[in-house]
Motif scaffolding. Structure first.
Motif: not given
Length: 210
Positions: A25-27, A14-21
């Protein structure tokens, strides 16, 4: 996590998803490292070429730690540190990447560099001998503390009476990282004082003691 040999992301927390906007996870799993980077890195190299090189180093050596300029999907660039670690999972080689946004750290480094440059400019304007040394540095000479004043002895053995002062240099955490030393040579002042004392007790014309 990056899969081999496609080099696509296969998993992000989740931290990676939020960091890169990214949306989810699928995207995230449809992207590769250079998709989340500007076209070129600060050193001028193309991100796609340099990313492949960083991956090759991690595979060859087992891990690779480096700085990288990333880009969020909204187009905002940010500096980061990346730690790639090679893992063997179910007979498949993958790379686990830990990315840390160091924007605040870089801003602090830039601010410290500005302060350092300003300090250098101020020091250049000072009429007194001024040194900035860290805990490993050495002053070019020995400093002898006497009862009423200080003597600076140069490498050539020349002694000069000085007035000195010191101030600590602090880092961003408030810890002492060095010292600013200011030395004021008062040889002429001492000579004038000696002359005044001489004239106080001797006749100016004859030189005889009063």
């Amino acid at each position: 996590t990056i899969s081999m040999p496609s080099l696509n992301f296969v998993l992000g927390n989740q931290a990676a998803i939020e960091m890169f906007g990214v949306k989810n996870a699928a995207e995230f799993a449809t992207l590769a490292p250079w998709d989340l980077s500007p076209e070129q890195q600060p050193d001028g190299r193309f991100s796609v070429d340099k990313a492949k090189e960083m991956v090759e180093i991690a595979i060859r050596e087992g891990s690779n730690f480096f700085e990288w300029m990333h880009r969020r999907l909204d187009g905002e660039d940010f500096p980061a540190t990346v730690l790639m670690t090679k893992l063997e999972m179910a007979e498949e080689t993958v790379l686990q990447s830990t990315v840390r946004d160091i924007t605040s750290q870089k801003k602090m480094e830039e601010k410290m560099e500005e302060v350092r440059q300003q300090l250098e400019q101020i020091i250049e304007l000072l009429p007194d001998a001024t040194f900035v040394i860290d805990h490993k540095g050495e002053v070019a000479g020995r400093i002898i503390e006497l009862a009423n004043h200080t003597i600076l002895v140069s490498k050539e053995g020349i002694e000069r009476p000085i007035e000195d002062s010191a101030a600590p240099v602090l880092d961003e955490d408030g810890k002492i990282k060095g010292v600013v030393l200011v030395f004021r040579d008062f040889t002429e002042k001492k000579e004038r004082q000696a002359k005044i004392e001489y004239l106080s007790f001797h006749d100016q014309l004859t030189g005889l003691y009063n």
